[in-house]
Design a protein around this motif. Structure first.
Motif, PDB file in Angstrom:
ATOM      1  N   LEU A   1      36.965   1.333   3.875  1.00 30.24           N
ATOM      2  CA  LEU A   1      35.683   2.023   3.796  1.00 30.24           C
ATOM      3  C   LEU A   1      35.841   3.391   4.439  1.00 30.24           C
ATOM      4  N   ARG A   2      35.628   4.435   3.678  1.00 28.81           N
ATOM      5  CA  ARG A   2      35.802   5.800   4.182  1.00 28.81           C
ATOM      6  C   ARG A   2      34.492   6.443   4.607  1.00 28.81           C
ATOM      7  N   LYS A   3      33.391   6.027   4.016  1.00 25.42           N
ATOM      8  CA  LYS A   3      32.111   6.621   4.389  1.00 25.42           C
ATOM      9  C   LYS A   3      30.992   5.647   4.067  1.00 25.42           C
ATOM     10  N   GLN A   4      30.085   5.501   5.018  1.00 30.19           N
ATOM     11  CA  GLN A   4      28.860   4.743   4.806  1.00 30.19           C
ATOM     12  C   GLN A   4      27.795   5.419   5.650  1.00 30.19           C
ATOM     13  N   THR A   5      26.761   5.875   5.001  1.00 31.98           N
ATOM     14  CA  THR A   5      25.710   6.575   5.731  1.00 31.98           C
ATOM     15  C   THR A   5      24.353   6.199   5.172  1.00 31.98           C
ATOM     16  N   TYR A   6      23.371   6.244   6.038  1.00 37.77           N
ATOM     17  CA  TYR A   6      21.991   6.013   5.616  1.00 37.77           C
ATOM     18  C   TYR A   6      21.142   7.218   6.007  1.00 37.77           C
ATOM     19  N   ALA A   7      21.767   8.326   6.294  1.00 41.12           N
ATOM     20  CA  ALA A   7      21.048   9.496   6.794  1.00 41.12           C
ATOM     21  C   ALA A   7      20.954  10.578   5.728  1.00 41.12           C
ATOM     22  N   TRP A   8      20.431  10.227   4.565  1.00 38.71           N
ATOM     23  CA  TRP A   8      20.339  11.211   3.491  1.00 38.71           C
ATOM     24  C   TRP A   8      19.158  12.143   3.633  1.00 38.71           C
ATOM     25  N   GLY A   9      18.370  11.946   4.646  1.00 38.93           N
ATOM     26  CA  GLY A   9      17.240  12.849   4.865  1.00 38.93           C
ATOM     27  C   GLY A   9      16.110  12.561   3.917  1.00 38.93           C
ATOM     28  N   THR A  10      15.255  13.541   3.741  1.00 32.78           N
ATOM     29  CA  THR A  10      14.089  13.399   2.877  1.00 32.78           C
ATOM     30  C   THR A  10      13.981  14.631   1.983  1.00 32.78           C
ATOM     31  N   LEU A  11      13.319  14.466   0.872  1.00 36.52           N
ATOM     32  CA  LEU A  11      13.092  15.600  -0.021  1.00 36.52           C
ATOM     33  C   LEU A  11      12.008  16.494   0.549  1.00 36.52           C
ATOM     34  N   ARG A  12      12.238  17.775   0.475  1.00 39.16           N
ATOM     35  CA  ARG A  12      11.220  18.709   0.967  1.00 39.16           C
ATOM     36  C   ARG A  12      10.922  19.720  -0.097  1.00 39.16           C
TER      37      ARG A  12
ATOM     38  N   SER B   1       0.839  -1.183   0.000  1.00 32.01           N
ATOM     39  CA  SER B   1       0.000   0.000   0.000  1.00 32.01           C
ATOM     40  C   SER B   1       0.881   1.242   0.000  1.00 32.01           C
ATOM     41  N   THR B   2       0.408   2.262  -0.667  1.00 34.09           N
ATOM     42  CA  THR B   2       1.145   3.506  -0.739  1.00 34.09           C
ATOM     43  C   THR B   2       0.854   4.330   0.504  1.00 34.09           C
ATOM     44  N   VAL B   3       1.895   4.880   1.088  1.00 31.41           N
ATOM     45  CA  VAL B   3       1.742   5.708   2.278  1.00 31.41           C
ATOM     46  C   VAL B   3       2.048   7.141   1.893  1.00 31.41           C
ATOM     47  N   ALA B   4       1.152   8.046   2.246  1.00 30.66           N
ATOM     48  CA  ALA B   4       1.406   9.457   1.998  1.00 30.66           C
ATOM     49  C   ALA B   4       2.515   9.907   2.945  1.00 30.66           C
ATOM     50  N   VAL B   5       3.489  10.590   2.389  1.00 28.88           N
ATOM     51  CA  VAL B   5       4.605  11.063   3.203  1.00 28.88           C
ATOM     52  C   VAL B   5       4.500  12.573   3.322  1.00 28.88           C
ATOM     53  N   ASP B   6       3.913  13.003   4.415  1.00 29.47           N
ATOM     54  CA  ASP B   6       3.786  14.434   4.655  1.00 29.47           C
ATOM     55  C   ASP B   6       5.017  14.921   5.423  1.00 29.47           C
ATOM     56  N   GLU B   7       5.029  16.205   5.733  1.00 24.60           N
ATOM     57  CA  GLU B   7       6.190  16.788   6.417  1.00 24.60           C
ATOM     58  C   GLU B   7       6.457  16.141   7.774  1.00 24.60           C
ATOM     59  N   LEU B   8       5.396  15.795   8.514  1.00 24.69           N
ATOM     60  CA  LEU B   8       5.593  15.151   9.814  1.00 24.69           C
ATOM     61  C   LEU B   8       6.249  13.778   9.666  1.00 24.69           C
ATOM     62  N   SER B   9       5.805  13.007   8.676  1.00 26.98           N
ATOM     63  CA  SER B   9       6.421  11.701   8.448  1.00 26.98           C
ATOM     64  C   SER B   9       7.889  11.848   8.064  1.00 26.98           C
ATOM     65  N   LYS B  10       8.197  12.846   7.266  1.00 23.31           N
ATOM     66  CA  LYS B  10       9.599  13.090   6.891  1.00 23.31           C
ATOM     67  C   LYS B  10      10.434  13.445   8.123  1.00 23.31           C
ATOM     68  N   LEU B  11       9.862  14.244   9.015  1.00 24.00           N
ATOM     69  CA  LEU B  11      10.587  14.581  10.240  1.00 24.00           C
ATOM     70  C   LEU B  11      10.818  13.336  11.096  1.00 24.00           C
ATOM     71  N   ILE B  12       9.832  12.475  11.159  1.00 24.46           N
ATOM     72  CA  ILE B  12       9.973  11.227  11.917  1.00 24.46           C
ATOM     73  C   ILE B  12      11.069  10.359  11.304  1.00 24.46           C
ATOM     74  N   ILE B  13      11.065  10.232   9.993  1.00 17.49           N
ATOM     75  CA  ILE B  13      12.104   9.447   9.310  1.00 17.49           C
ATOM     76  C   ILE B  13      13.485  10.007   9.635  1.00 17.49           C
ATOM     77  N   GLU B  14      13.623  11.314   9.583  1.00 16.62           N
ATOM     78  CA  GLU B  14      14.918  11.927   9.874  1.00 16.62           C
ATOM     79  C   GLU B  14      15.347  11.692  11.319  1.00 16.62           C
ATOM     80  N   GLN B  15      14.403  11.708  12.238  1.00 14.21           N
ATOM     81  CA  GLN B  15      14.707  11.394  13.640  1.00 14.21           C
ATOM     82  C   GLN B  15      15.236   9.961  13.758  1.00 14.21           C
TER      83      GLN B  15
END
Length: 184
Positions: free
Chosen positions: A173-184, A34-48
């Protein structure tokens, strides 16, 4: 000096474009979620969660202005949709896996079918169909060079449609990250 490694993160699951194709016969294709709407609050939660995948729902709620229960529901919807997954990110070297490599694979015929076959190999952690010099890129994590040789020679190169490979052994390995944030 090497950067300290982050061991818990939220990683976006790889997008399987095949799931949108009703004609696809890929055995690795997940059923449409199912598709989930990603609003600004959800993006903030993902970033947290990307900052700390173990952060409590109460702490996240305080940071984004929602109740603990509302955060819990939103996180569950994001998990159920496959948009995010919460995982422990490990350092393979510290777990005894001494060899990592990226392998470029050249294919004759259907690269997506070969990618599906490669995805079944246990040591392969990452598979992507690409454009350019290689048709498919795979990342492998192995105990040692003998296991890497086994994976390349007996598993990857033995596939009928594989016409060539090029291996890029990881030295550091010099860099590995999963914290690319979200598009706003």
């Amino acid at each position: 000096m090497d950067q300290p490694r982050r061991y818990v993160a939220v990683a976006r699951k790889p997008v399987d474009r095949e799931q949108d194709n009703p004609d696809s016969t890929s055995k690795n294709t997940a059923p449409a979620r199912s598709t989930v709407a990603v609003d600004e609050l959800s993006k903030l939660i993902i970033e947290q969660l990307q900052e700390d995948g173990r952060r409590s729902y109460a702490a996240i709620g305080k940071a984004v202005g929602l109740s603990e229960a509302a955060v819990r529901q939103r996180v569950q919807r994001l998990l159920d949709s496959g948009m995010v997954q919460i995982v422990a990110v490990t350092d393979p070297l510290q777990l005894g896996f001494l060899r990592q490599a990226m392998i470029g694979v050249k294919v004759s015929g259907d690269a997506q079918r070969v990618a599906d076959e490669l995805a079944e190999i246990e040591e392969i952690e990452y598979v992507v169909v690409t454009a350019g010099s290689f048709d498919v890129l795979v990342e492998v994590v192995c105990r040692d060079d003998d296991q890497l040789l086994e994976v390349i020679n007996r598993r990857i190169r033995s596939l009928d449609a594989v016409t060539g490979t090029e291996t890029f052994v990881y030295l550091k390995l010099r860099k590995q990250t999963y914290a690319w944030g979200t598009l706003r």
